[in-house]
Design an enzyme around this catalytic site. Structure first.
Site, short mmCIF file in Angstrom:
data_model
loop_
_atom_site.label_atom_id
_atom_site.label_comp_id
_atom_site.label_asym_id
_atom_site.label_seq_id
_atom_site.Cartn_x
_atom_site.Cartn_y
_atom_site.Cartn_z
N ASP A 19 0.85 -1.18 0.00
CA ASP A 19 0.00 0.00 0.00
C ASP A 19 0.90 1.25 0.00
O ASP A 19 2.13 1.13 -0.10
CB ASP A 19 -0.96 -0.02 1.19
CG ASP A 19 -0.25 -0.05 2.54
OD1 ASP A 19 0.96 0.28 2.61
OD2 ASP A 19 -0.91 -0.41 3.54
N ALA A 20 0.32 2.39 0.16
CA ALA A 20 1.08 3.65 0.11
C ALA A 20 2.12 3.74 1.23
O ALA A 20 3.11 4.45 1.11
CB ALA A 20 0.14 4.85 0.18
#
Length: 141
Positions: A19-20
């Site tokens: 994810d980020a």
């Protein structure tokens, strides 16, 4: 703790797996587990594309997964496969994802069913595994 009879497959975490924040997205653990099962079957001489040509395949019917600790971008992981239970038309696997220190990050129990894919590819129904596959899986368990 990895079982003595466990098959182990290396996986590196790519940026696309995260994810980020650089942590592995939960659904990607399912991909890691699938890759290890596929490579385990291949190591036993069971090539799934050969059986698919005969309209026979394995589909995941049930997954119980416990995410214990995060894996992160660029981690080197090991994914294990152990046959927990073997039946005529299904097999239950216990799998773990471990980091380089041997810490279990994810553990799962996966039930896969043997299915006939039907002539049109739509009529999926459970069928007994071919004897030759059962024999190979028994020896590997």
């Amino acid at each position: 703790m990895v079982e003595a009879n466990a098959f182990s497959w290396p996986i590196r975490v790519y940026y696309e797996d995260t994810d980020a924040g650089g942590i592995v997205y939960y659904a990607n653990y399912l991909k890691f587990l699938e890759r290890a099962r596929t490579e385990w079957l291949r190591s036993l001489g069971i090539e799934q594309d050969t059986w698919l040509a005969h309209r026979l395949g394995f589909v995941v019917r049930q997954v119980h997964m416990d995410l214990l600790r995060p894996a992160r971008f660029n981690d080197e992981l090991r994914v294990t496969v152990v046959v927990e239970r073997l039946k005529r038309a299904s097999v239950v696997f216990t799998q773990q994802v471990l980091n380089q220190q041997g810490t279990v990050l994810c553990q799962a129990q996966v039930k896969a069913a043997c299915v006939n894919l039907g002539e049109d590819g739509n009529a999926v129904r459970a069928v007994p595994m071919p004897t030759e596959i059962i024999e190979v899986l028994k020896r590997a368990s």
